[in-house]
Design a protein around this motif. Structure first.
Motif, mmCIF file in Angstrom:
data_model
loop_
_atom_site.group_PDB
_atom_site.id
_atom_site.type_symbol
_atom_site.label_atom_id
_atom_site.label_comp_id
_atom_site.label_asym_id
_atom_site.label_seq_id
_atom_site.Cartn_x
_atom_site.Cartn_y
_atom_site.Cartn_z
ATOM 1 N N GLN A 26 0.834 -1.199 0.000
ATOM 2 C CA GLN A 26 0.000 0.000 0.000
ATOM 3 C C GLN A 26 0.874 1.257 0.000
ATOM 4 N N ASP A 27 2.011 1.219 0.695
ATOM 5 C CA ASP A 27 2.944 2.342 0.658
ATOM 6 C C ASP A 27 3.503 2.519 -0.758
ATOM 7 N N ARG A 28 3.813 1.409 -1.398
ATOM 8 C CA ARG A 28 4.304 1.448 -2.781
ATOM 9 C C ARG A 28 3.226 2.032 -3.697
ATOM 10 N N PHE A 29 1.989 1.643 -3.464
ATOM 11 C CA PHE A 29 0.842 2.152 -4.221
ATOM 12 C C PHE A 29 0.722 3.664 -4.057
ATOM 13 N N ALA A 30 0.869 4.146 -2.814
ATOM 14 C CA ALA A 30 0.770 5.576 -2.540
ATOM 15 C C ALA A 30 1.863 6.344 -3.272
ATOM 16 N N GLY A 31 3.054 5.765 -3.328
ATOM 17 C CA GLY A 31 4.135 6.424 -4.039
ATOM 18 C C GLY A 31 3.872 6.533 -5.528
ATOM 19 N N TYR A 57 -14.459 -10.570 -5.578
ATOM 20 C CA TYR A 57 -13.141 -11.200 -5.629
ATOM 21 C C TYR A 57 -12.797 -12.009 -4.391
ATOM 22 N N GLY A 58 -13.531 -11.807 -3.293
ATOM 23 C CA GLY A 58 -13.187 -12.495 -2.059
ATOM 24 C C GLY A 58 -11.984 -11.860 -1.392
ATOM 25 N N PHE A 59 -11.401 -12.597 -0.458
ATOM 26 C CA PHE A 59 -10.269 -12.105 0.316
ATOM 27 C C PHE A 59 -8.956 -12.552 -0.324
ATOM 28 N N GLY A 60 -7.902 -11.796 -0.078
ATOM 29 C CA GLY A 60 -6.594 -12.224 -0.541
ATOM 30 C C GLY A 60 -5.909 -11.237 -1.459
ATOM 31 N N VAL A 61 -4.735 -11.633 -1.915
ATOM 32 C CA VAL A 61 -3.856 -10.762 -2.687
ATOM 33 C C VAL A 61 -4.474 -10.384 -4.036
ATOM 34 N N LYS A 62 -5.099 -11.321 -4.697
ATOM 35 C CA LYS A 62 -5.631 -11.038 -6.037
ATOM 36 C C LYS A 62 -6.718 -9.963 -5.985
ATOM 37 N N THR A 65 -5.075 -6.623 -5.298
ATOM 38 C CA THR A 65 -4.417 -6.078 -6.485
ATOM 39 C C THR A 65 -5.432 -5.454 -7.443
ATOM 40 N N LEU A 66 -6.530 -6.156 -7.666
ATOM 41 C CA LEU A 66 -7.566 -5.604 -8.537
ATOM 42 C C LEU A 66 -8.172 -4.335 -7.951
ATOM 43 N N SER A 67 -8.298 -4.287 -6.640
ATOM 44 C CA SER A 67 -8.831 -3.074 -5.996
ATOM 45 C C SER A 67 -7.854 -1.918 -6.129
ATOM 46 N N MET A 68 -6.559 -2.194 -6.067
ATOM 47 C CA MET A 68 -5.572 -1.133 -6.291
ATOM 48 C C MET A 68 -5.685 -0.583 -7.709
ATOM 49 N N ALA A 91 3.575 -5.738 -8.125
ATOM 50 C CA ALA A 91 3.503 -5.687 -6.661
ATOM 51 C C ALA A 91 2.656 -6.836 -6.120
ATOM 52 N N GLY A 92 1.541 -7.114 -6.796
ATOM 53 C CA GLY A 92 0.708 -8.243 -6.389
ATOM 54 C C GLY A 92 1.439 -9.559 -6.537
ATOM 55 N N GLN A 93 2.190 -9.711 -7.601
ATOM 56 C CA GLN A 93 2.960 -10.930 -7.814
ATOM 57 C C GLN A 93 4.037 -11.085 -6.743
ATOM 58 N N ASP A 94 4.657 -9.974 -6.353
ATOM 59 C CA ASP A 94 5.655 -10.026 -5.281
ATOM 60 C C ASP A 94 5.029 -10.504 -3.975
ATOM 61 N N MET A 95 3.809 -10.041 -3.702
ATOM 62 C CA MET A 95 3.126 -10.462 -2.475
ATOM 63 C C MET A 95 2.852 -11.960 -2.479
ATOM 64 N N LEU A 96 2.539 -12.493 -3.655
ATOM 65 C CA LEU A 96 2.236 -13.920 -3.763
ATOM 66 C C LEU A 96 3.482 -14.786 -3.669
ATOM 67 N N ALA A 97 4.650 -14.142 -3.625
ATOM 68 C CA ALA A 97 5.904 -14.898 -3.552
ATOM 69 C C ALA A 97 6.692 -14.592 -2.278
#
Length: 247
Positions: A26-31, A57-62, A65-68, A91-97
């Motif tokens: 979220q900080d990366r998103f703000a930047g 979309y339910g809960f989780g990273v995906k 990411t779509l909400s961002m 960024a979403g892919q990084d979170m999933l890894a």
């Protein structure tokens, strides 16, 4: 608690860190959107989008990411650069890894309870991501069952308890979310143990039922063993619970 046979654990921010990665993203998103919206305003818009999109979309990273991406399109009035969209996907892919880091006392608590209680893991979010995190955590072999659900509500828990043959008043749920881990289980007649986490997502907040006879709160997982050893619990092994399979 003297008749407890089953203890269920939440996963994210109960057994291992999770929300910290959402906050960093979220900080990366703000930047990335700094020229279009102030951080506080952007955070409010993103949270509103997440709330709005849970049913899609339910809960989780995906879903996050779509909400961002949706928020970026809205705050820029459809002028968001393609490079920003690409970076949000990355960024979403990084979170999933991201690597798994267990919370304090998670390993020793779960391993010590094994054999004294039937242990379940009940979590929500992206199925593949939750499976990956459990595999990397090293905790998988301690659980007698794992459930990844789309949401944690009283009807969902009721169906899950029925499927596993669980009696609510002999079942305890341990987690960091009052809304998802504690209150629905209390409503069914079970036991709820709140383990607060300082980064719990805003949509998981609720009021602690401090006067409820089956509600407990502990500072961290190290407090679960003393709770289970309280006078009145049956003397089964170190924790005062009945052995797995004794239900």
């Amino acid at each position: 608690m003297h008749e407890l046979t089953t203890i269920a654990f939440d996963a994210d921010d109960t057994l291992w860190h999770n929300e910290r990665f959402f906050r960093l993203t979220q900080d990366r998103f703000a930047g990335l959107l700094a020229e279009f919206a102030a951080p506080d305003h952007l955070a409010d818009r993103l949270l509103a989008a997440e709330r709005r999109n849970l049913g899609h979309y339910g809960f989780g990273v995906k879903g996050f990411t779509l909400s961002m991406i949706e928020t970026a399109i809205e705050v820029t009035e459809d002028r968001v650069p393609a490079r920003v969209i690409r970076e949000l996907i990355e960024a979403g892919q990084d979170m999933l890894a991201h690597p798994i880091e267990l919370l304090p006392h998670a390993m020793e608590t779960v391993s010590a309870l094994k054999g004294h209680y039937r242990l379940l893991l009940i979590t929500k979010g992206d199925l593949l991501d939750q499976e990956r995190k459990l595999a990397q955590s090293g905790l998988g072999d301690f659980f007698d069952g794992v459930e990844v659900v789309s949401d944690k509500t009283a009807p969902v828990y009721a169906a899950l308890f029925s499927r596993h043959g669980l009696v609510p008043d002999r079942t305890m749920m341990v987690g960091n979310s009052l809304k998802s881990d504690v209150l629905p289980v209390l409503d069914l007649g079970g036991w709820g143990v709140h383990v607060p986490h300082d980064l719990t997502w805003a949509l998981e907040h609720d009021t602690a039922p401090t006067h409820h006879p089956r509600f407990h709160e502990i500072a961290d997982l190290a407090g679960l063993a003393p709770l289970l050893r309280q006078p009145g619990n049956r003397d089964h092994g170190a924790y005062g619970g009945s052995a797995a399979g004794d239900d």
